[in-house]
Write a protein that holds these residues in place. Structure first.
Motif, mmCIF file in Angstrom:
data_model
loop_
_atom_site.group_PDB
_atom_site.id
_atom_site.type_symbol
_atom_site.label_atom_id
_atom_site.label_comp_id
_atom_site.label_asym_id
_atom_site.label_seq_id
_atom_site.Cartn_x
_atom_site.Cartn_y
_atom_site.Cartn_z
ATOM 1 N N VAL A 98 41.001 19.602 -25.080
ATOM 2 C CA VAL A 98 42.399 18.657 -24.808
ATOM 3 C C VAL A 98 43.279 18.865 -25.688
ATOM 4 O O VAL A 98 43.233 19.286 -26.805
ATOM 5 C CB VAL A 98 41.773 17.255 -24.969
ATOM 6 N N TRP A 104 34.010 11.272 -30.144
ATOM 7 C CA TRP A 104 33.933 10.975 -28.721
ATOM 8 C C TRP A 104 32.859 11.608 -27.819
ATOM 9 O O TRP A 104 32.025 10.837 -27.337
ATOM 10 C CB TRP A 104 35.386 11.163 -28.082
ATOM 11 N N LEU A 105 32.891 12.871 -28.086
ATOM 12 C CA LEU A 105 31.761 13.697 -27.466
ATOM 13 C C LEU A 105 30.298 13.247 -27.204
ATOM 14 O O LEU A 105 29.747 12.969 -26.236
ATOM 15 C CB LEU A 105 31.573 14.954 -27.861
ATOM 16 N N GLN A 146 45.584 12.006 -23.278
ATOM 17 C CA GLN A 146 44.634 12.735 -23.886
ATOM 18 C C GLN A 146 43.076 11.857 -23.459
ATOM 19 O O GLN A 146 42.186 12.434 -23.123
ATOM 20 C CB GLN A 146 44.523 12.489 -25.483
ATOM 21 N N GLU A 147 43.407 10.445 -23.399
ATOM 22 C CA GLU A 147 42.234 9.545 -22.945
ATOM 23 C C GLU A 147 42.150 9.950 -21.463
ATOM 24 O O GLU A 147 40.927 9.883 -21.079
ATOM 25 C CB GLU A 147 42.772 8.143 -23.185
ATOM 26 N N LYS A 185 39.896 13.064 -21.406
ATOM 27 C CA LYS A 185 38.485 13.123 -21.533
ATOM 28 C C LYS A 185 37.833 12.430 -20.469
ATOM 29 O O LYS A 185 36.487 12.803 -20.457
ATOM 30 C CB LYS A 185 38.645 11.964 -23.071
ATOM 31 N N LEU A 189 36.990 16.210 -30.975
ATOM 32 C CA LEU A 189 36.176 15.209 -29.967
ATOM 33 C C LEU A 189 35.067 14.885 -30.733
ATOM 34 O O LEU A 189 34.056 14.335 -30.114
ATOM 35 C CB LEU A 189 35.972 16.261 -28.855
#
Lengths: 462, 292
Positions: free
Chosen positions: A347, A135-136, A356-357, A360, A132
């Motif tokens: 995830v 993304w995180l 997965q998306e 998230k 992540l």
């Protein structure tokens, strides 16, 4: 009679032919059944289900109050977005086994796992958790998360800014004590006479031991304290390590993975001997109390002080009401360390990308301040959001919230490397031997030997 | 044709054995030479490293000692107790069926459930056993679940409670199969009861008792459920080979290493089974010699 013989032979021959025919059919049928039943079992890659944004998601977590709260929050998300989420709860005893067994499949049965902090290394290095890192930071305001929680619950390796989890349940060990006993004038007078200081909630381990000794009256079925000493999973390590750190010892050097010189020092030996002394002021069987038993011996009204995770405190507060008080764990002079608890959202890397998306999206939504404010209203829903933790509203919302917020400044964790469980099993086994009467120094040296061998075997030792 | 018919009968069983016994066995041996993990992913050949680790692991040696101690003590006590009970019940009296039924109940209950149930009974604080001992005047009753000297004894006690009835059943069958005329001949010869027991009852029951001991020993060597329920898999005093295997494969997720442990355990169990089977055969031929 003689004329009958060929007839009998013909009959037997026909019977044998029929048998052979039926048996060959039977064997063929068996082969078909075996191939039908076993082919899917040995199939390498099951066909992944088509995923859409509104397809239901599944979260796996342990069976306890916070998981019920998470389900309630997830129901709100379903109303807002149309994505239904099911929180599947697994008893603590088999939670780890079931999760990692499931990770052995080509596709996991869950989309998100709320995994223990120690699992991070294994999840990250074995390709089980989605990375992540990119993304995180864009999805969650990381500056607003308690750094100790972010580092221990989400990051691997610690301090690397590589994220494999997002905050879910933040927890720490805290102190629950019998406020009614502490405020009893007769007890206060007796304590003052014996220890020449007022009876108060202990701020140091020395004070803690004195209070535990003072209230320990087995003949009256009253005991001084209950520590986490269970041998099943990590209770023993979580209970002991905060004493270890507070006395100046540690599990080892996180940079070099050297353990000798950290875990077998005189300070560490002193810590273990002190921890063993504390169990002598506990109820019968105090050298082997798991999480449930520590809760039981306190809620049954027999024990003066109990050191366990804050997530259990709502249950204690409900059962004992005003008789109980909550505080931060004791320190030892300048050294103040508390065992971290809680779990982060990870995830599964073994689900299709669209799922997965979708997972998230839920995690990002859960970590918004508005949802975190709802989360803290759920039973044992503890946040890592610094603004909420610092707010007067949060601190006053329950008898344990203020102690929880103050505890997070001092949290530390056990190893979270991929071989964490071998380290844990070794530690629990030898610490157990020490509590059962073995020499403290020998036990710690045995752990140090085994831990270094495990690190060496895992290729971590430098 | 007959030959083919024979094969038609044998093939389904052979297939079953190959798929469910031989294939997993070979697969397990192969896994023992890899660093395969429970969660899958890539693995490498590690040669004999896992096997060398098994033989150098003090945990393994300790688990072998605990398992052997548990097996020897539990099976010996069960055998003795079961045989004594069978001697007492090998006659007709009122209520015999009811007593026999009651005695057989523990054997029919699931070991895991019994482990949890006994866990409550053994509890140092609120357990019934210690409450009774305390009421009987014992001010400091033993701590069954935390005293390192008593933990294994507690597990043995539960196993004896569960499996002595099995020995009782086998012993009753053995006693029932002894020809009555031997006892009549002994009576005519004015043989003492001890002599009858030593010369007739015990030798003629021995092969069946040996078989029962073998069956129980192979089962006791796999002891898992009771240890898991009473002390957990990671207690130094009670860790058996099965719980160590559980720890290695499921908790530590080291399937390759666990397979190496399992292979060594298998060799030990096979060696034991061969030894006991040979001893039984010798006993049987000795009995046959005496009969001649």
């Amino acid at each position: 009679m003689r004329g009958c013989v060929p007839v009998r032979e013909r009959f037997h021959a026909r019977l044998a032919d029929q048998w052979e025919y039926h048996m060959s059919r039977f064997v063929l049928s068996l082969a078909i059944i075996f191939s039908t039943v076993l082919t899917p079992a040995f199939a390498v890659e099951p066909t992944p289900a088509k995923a859409t944004a509104t397809e239901p998601l599944t979260i796996w977590w342990a069976q306890w109050a916070p998981a019920d709260g998470l389900q309630q929050i997830a129901d709100v998300y379903a109303k807002e977005t149309g994505t239904k989420i099911t929180v599947h709860q697994i008893p603590w005893g088999s939670f780890q086994d079931q999760v990692f067994l499931n990770f052995g499949n080509a596709t996991t049965s869950f989309d998100i796992v709320v995994g223990d902090s120690q699992w991070l290394g294994r999840g990250a290095t074995r390709g089980l958790y989605v990375d992540l890192t990119s993304w995180l930071p864009g999805a969650i305001d990381l500056a607003g998360i308690k750094p100790q929680a972010l580092s221990n619950l989400c990051e691997y390796p610690s301090g690397s800014k590589h994220y494999f989890a997002a905050p879910c349940e933040t927890d720490a060990v805290g102190l629950a004590y019998r406020a009614d006993w502490f405020t009893d004038p007769a007890e206060q007078a007796a304590f003052l006479a014996r220890f020449h200081r007022p009876l108060a909630v202990p701020k140091t381990w020395t004070e803690f031991a004195q209070v535990a000794e003072f209230f320990h009256r087995p003949a009256q079925n009253r005991y001084g304290n209950a520590q986490l000493t269970g041998r099943g999973y990590d209770a023993m390590a979580m209970g002991f390590q905060q004493v270890l750190w507070s006395y100046g010892g540690s599990w080892g050097d996180a940079a070099t993975y050297a353990v000798h010189g950290h875990l077998d020092t005189p300070e560490a030996v002193k810590a273990l001997e002190f921890f063993r002394t504390l169990t002598t002021f506990g109820p019968k069987g105090a050298t082997n109390l798991d999480y449930g038993q520590v809760l039981d011996v306190f809620t049954n009204g027999s024990t003066a002080m109990s050191c366990t995770y804050f997530a259990f405190f709502p249950t204690i507060a409900k059962q004992l009401g005003p008789k109980v008080g909550f505080a931060v764990m004791p320190a030892n002079g300048e050294r103040h360390a508390i065992s971290l608890g809680g779990q982060g959202f990870s995830v599964s890397a073994k689900i299709p990308v669209p799922r997965q998306e979708a997972a998230k999206k839920f995690i990002a939504w859960f970590n918004t301040p508005a949802v975190q404010r709802q989360w803290i209203t759920k039973e044992a829903g503890f946040t890592a959001n610094t603004a909420i933790l610092a707010s007067a509203e949060f601190r006053a919302a329950s008898p344990y919230n203020a102690a929880f917020a103050d505890s997070l400044d001092h949290v530390r964790d056990f190893w979270n490397v991929p071989v964490y469980n071998e380290l844990l099993a070794s530690a629990v086994k030898h610490l157990g031997e020490a509590l059962d009467g073995a020499d403290a120094q020998a036990s710690l040296r045995a752990i140090a030997d085994e831990h270094e061998a495990i690190f060496e075997d895992a290729g971590l030792k430098k | 044709m007959r030959h083919r018919l024979g094969w038609a009968f044998v093939i389904p069983t052979l297939l079953f054995l190959i798929i469910f016994n031989v294939f997993p066995l070979i697969s397990s041996v192969v896994l023992g030479f890899t660093n395969s993990e429970l969660t899958g992913g890539s693995w490498e050949w590690v040669g004999g490293r896992n096997f060398s680790r098994v033989f150098n692991d003090p945990k393994y040696a300790a688990a072998v000692r605990t398992t052997v101690l548990f097996t020897v003590v539990a099976v010996a006590v069960e055998l003795a107790l079961g045989f004594i009970l069978a001697l007492a019940l090998h006659r007709d009296f009122r209520g015999k069926t009811a007593i026999l039924t009651l005695l057989l109940i523990p054997m029919m209950l699931p070991p895991a459930v019994m482990g949890i149930y006994w866990n409550f009974l053994f509890d140092g604080d609120y357990g019934v056993i210690n409450q009774v001992l305390h009421a009987g005047g014992l001010l400091a009753p033993p701590q069954w679940r935390t005293d390192p000297g008593l933990k294994l004894l507690a597990v043995v006690a539960v196993d004896v409670w569960m499996w002595s009835p099995f020995m009782l059943l086998i012993s009753l069958a053995g006693l029932g199969s002894i020809p009555k005329h031997l006892y009549e001949a002994a009576e005519i010869d004015r043989a003492s009861r001890w002599m009858v027991f030593r010369r007739i009852t015990l030798p003629l029951c021995a092969p069946l008792l040996g078989l029962a001991a073998l069956l129980r020993a192979t089962d006791a060597l796999k002891q898992f459920d009771l240890v898991m329920a009473i002390t957990g898999p990671n207690d130094a005093s009670t860790q058996t080979l099965s719980t160590l295997l559980y720890q290695v494969i499921f908790s530590n997720q080291r399937v390759g290493l666990g397979a190496a442990y399992a292979c060594v355990v298998l060799v030990l169990v096979i060696a034991l089974a061969i030894g006991v089977t040979r001893a039984l055969a010798r006993m049987r031929s000795a009995n046959a010699g005496q009969a001649v």
